[in-house]
Design an enzyme around this catalytic site. Structure first.
Site, PDB file in Angstrom:
ATOM      1  N   LYS A   1       0.863  -1.146   0.149  1.00  0.00           N
ATOM      2  CA  LYS A   1      -0.043  -0.069  -0.159  1.00  0.00           C
ATOM      3  C   LYS A   1       0.871   1.178  -0.082  1.00  0.00           C
ATOM      4  O   LYS A   1       0.402   2.275  -0.442  1.00  0.00           O
ATOM      5  CB  LYS A   1      -0.816   0.139   1.207  1.00  0.00           C
ATOM      6  CG  LYS A   1      -2.101  -1.072   1.300  1.00  0.00           C
ATOM      7  CD  LYS A   1      -3.010  -0.938   2.422  1.00  0.00           C
ATOM      8  CE  LYS A   1      -4.084  -2.106   2.274  1.00  0.00           C
ATOM      9  NZ  LYS A   1      -4.896  -1.690   3.538  1.00  0.00           N
ATOM     10  N   ASP A   2       2.295   1.121   0.404  1.00  0.00           N
ATOM     11  CA  ASP A   2       2.950   2.248   0.550  1.00  0.00           C
ATOM     12  C   ASP A   2       3.658   2.419  -0.964  1.00  0.00           C
ATOM     13  O   ASP A   2       4.595   1.794  -1.267  1.00  0.00           O
ATOM     14  CB  ASP A   2       4.139   2.006   1.548  1.00  0.00           C
ATOM     15  CG  ASP A   2       5.125   3.216   1.513  1.00  0.00           C
ATOM     16  OD1 ASP A   2       4.808   4.089   1.010  1.00  0.00           O
ATOM     17  OD2 ASP A   2       6.164   2.956   2.480  1.00  0.00           O
ATOM     18  N   ASP A   3       2.962   3.387  -1.566  1.00  0.00           N
ATOM     19  CA  ASP A   3       3.413   3.789  -3.108  1.00  0.00           C
ATOM     20  C   ASP A   3       5.101   4.321  -2.955  1.00  0.00           C
ATOM     21  O   ASP A   3       5.513   4.430  -4.078  1.00  0.00           O
ATOM     22  CB  ASP A   3       2.625   4.637  -3.768  1.00  0.00           C
ATOM     23  CG  ASP A   3       1.273   3.978  -4.098  1.00  0.00           C
ATOM     24  OD1 ASP A   3       1.238   2.804  -4.086  1.00  0.00           O
ATOM     25  OD2 ASP A   3       0.294   5.069  -4.482  1.00  0.00           O
TER      26      ASP A   3
END
Length: 213
Positions: free
Chosen positions: A5-7
């Protein structure tokens, strides 16, 4: 594999590649290029597990005889040349869950004489855990004569160290109820006979699974 989820993991990767491109080379006449690996930073947040890499997937409603699975997770029927199906994966899952919770592999298959993995050493470890395999399983194995006599005796007794069941190997869980629940769950998967292992649906309904959801 887990979704990310951490772009920023990817934007940082792109920026680093622009600043310091990794070494690469063309390896054939078609211009195929291979690149040196570059590590991703550890993400701050991951999402749910994602099933991926189906390159070796086959239909499970049929019986097969080819060798499958990483060595230390290989089911006994695969080693013995017994036709296998879905239940081989259940054994595989049991070994992996044990490794995650106990912090070490249930099986290693390292033959001390050859100093590498060998199926006979792996089978010896299974016997040390579960006792000898039932004759009903051995009679189906095309490769059984490599490991067992016609009377069902293991041909490499020097590799046997005596029965050490799961109860004596589990060392990390707290609380007797939690421990017993976990061991019951493991026994549903780690069975010599494929037909005695629980199905994926049955495991999904197990009390130990639900206590951790």
């Amino acid at each position: 594999m887990f979704g990310i989820k951490d772009d920023s993991v990817f934007t940082d990767f792109e920026e680093y590649e622009l600043q310091k491109p990794v070494p690469r080379k063309e390896v054939d006449a078609d211009g195929r290029t291979i690149y040196m690996s570059q590590e991703l930073k550890v993400p701050k947040q991951v999402s749910s597990p994602i099933l991926c890499d189906f390159g070796s997937a086959i239909h499970g409603d049929q019986y097969h005889s080819v060798f499958i699975q990483p060595q230390i997770y290989r089911a006994p029927e695969v080693i013995l040349g017994v036709p296998w199906t879905f239940s081989a994966d259940i054994w595989n899952v049991g070994c992996m869950i044990w490794d995650i919770y106990e912090g070490g592999s249930l099986f290693r298959g390292q033959d001390p004489e050859f100093e590498r993995y060998r199926s006979q050493a792996h089978l010896a470890e299974m016997i040390n855990l579960l006792g000898p395999p039932p004759p009903s399983l051995l009679t189906q194995g095309e490769l059984k004569d490599k490991f067992f006599s016609s009377e069902g005796d293991f041909l490499n007794p020097d590799l046997l160290t005596g029965l050490v069941p799961l109860e004596q190997r589990e060392t990390t869980l707290d609380g007797e109820a939690e421990r017993e629940s976990f061991l019951r769950f493991m026994r549903k998967m780690l069975q010599w006979e494929p037909g005695k292992r629980s199905s994926a649906k049955e495991l999904d309904e197990d009390e130990w699974i639900h206590s951790h959801m």
